[in-house]
Write a protein that holds these residues in place. Sequence first.
Motif, mmCIF file in Angstrom:
data_model
loop_
_atom_site.group_PDB
_atom_site.id
_atom_site.type_symbol
_atom_site.label_atom_id
_atom_site.label_comp_id
_atom_site.label_asym_id
_atom_site.label_seq_id
_atom_site.Cartn_x
_atom_site.Cartn_y
_atom_site.Cartn_z
ATOM 1 N N PRO A 1 38.508 42.950 48.332
ATOM 2 C CA PRO A 1 38.844 41.623 48.374
ATOM 3 C C PRO A 1 40.049 41.469 47.444
ATOM 4 N N LYS A 2 41.151 40.614 47.751
ATOM 5 C CA LYS A 2 42.068 40.275 46.718
ATOM 6 C C LYS A 2 41.867 39.063 46.295
ATOM 7 N N VAL A 3 40.715 38.654 45.764
ATOM 8 C CA VAL A 3 40.294 37.369 45.424
ATOM 9 C C VAL A 3 39.778 37.279 43.981
ATOM 10 N N GLU A 4 39.360 38.372 43.491
ATOM 11 C CA GLU A 4 38.613 38.387 42.221
ATOM 12 C C GLU A 4 38.998 39.617 41.253
ATOM 13 N N GLY A 5 38.802 39.462 40.143
ATOM 14 C CA GLY A 5 39.252 40.496 39.325
ATOM 15 C C GLY A 5 40.576 40.658 39.105
ATOM 16 N N ASN A 6 41.096 42.081 38.855
ATOM 17 C CA ASN A 6 42.357 42.526 38.855
ATOM 18 C C ASN A 6 42.543 43.854 39.721
ATOM 19 N N GLU A 7 43.555 44.582 39.572
ATOM 20 C CA GLU A 7 43.825 45.817 40.655
ATOM 21 C C GLU A 7 42.710 46.825 39.959
ATOM 22 N N ARG A 8 42.319 46.925 38.972
ATOM 23 C CA ARG A 8 41.353 48.073 38.269
ATOM 24 C C ARG A 8 39.913 47.600 38.523
ATOM 25 N N THR A 9 39.693 46.340 38.523
ATOM 26 C CA THR A 9 38.385 45.976 38.807
ATOM 27 C C THR A 9 37.694 45.580 40.060
ATOM 28 N N ARG A 10 38.554 45.093 41.103
ATOM 29 C CA ARG A 10 38.171 44.563 42.293
ATOM 30 C C ARG A 10 37.303 45.546 43.107
#
Length: 189
Positions: free
Chosen positions: A14-23
Amino acid sequence: MNTIIYMVRHGESPKVEGNERTRGLTEKGKTDAKRITELLKHEGIDVFFSSPYSRAIMTLEELAQTAGKQIQLHEDLRELTFSNDDKITSDKELYPLVSKMFSNRAAVSPGGESAIGCQTRAVAVLKEILTKNRGQRIAIGTHGAVMTLIMEHFDSSYDFDFLMRTSKPDVYRMEFKDDELIKVERLWK
């Protein structure tokens, strides 16, 4: 004996939560990770490496557990860096940027890195892995751009068009004789 690398591109994320490292992974991504385990569990994988990004680790996690192995994280297997704050970039913004970076290897987005810089660091890791694990079967949890840039280092037919034809997830079996790539087979259907 040849060395086998299984390049495992992460599942849908998903590209809606966290950042690049944590999603992490979407439900489809989690289901596909189970399919990867089924696909590769009889391959006799000896060693597991991954990008430190959650989605790459999560895609390999069950397979590594099934094999009774730990995943070794390597920072230089991370995705091509597009910004210095690891913020999520929408596909609408991302694909034109990646296309530009593949056509001009020195192009750098603000706070990011160039395609040539990413390729240099990732290929260095792969060569180290090949040297230290000669003759073994190795799974690498990775990302689309990094995987493509690594593969392109050995065969120029792996380019931006190839990247755009890959899926999330995707699995490529690369066979090496020493440091020479001798065969590539797509395993994910």
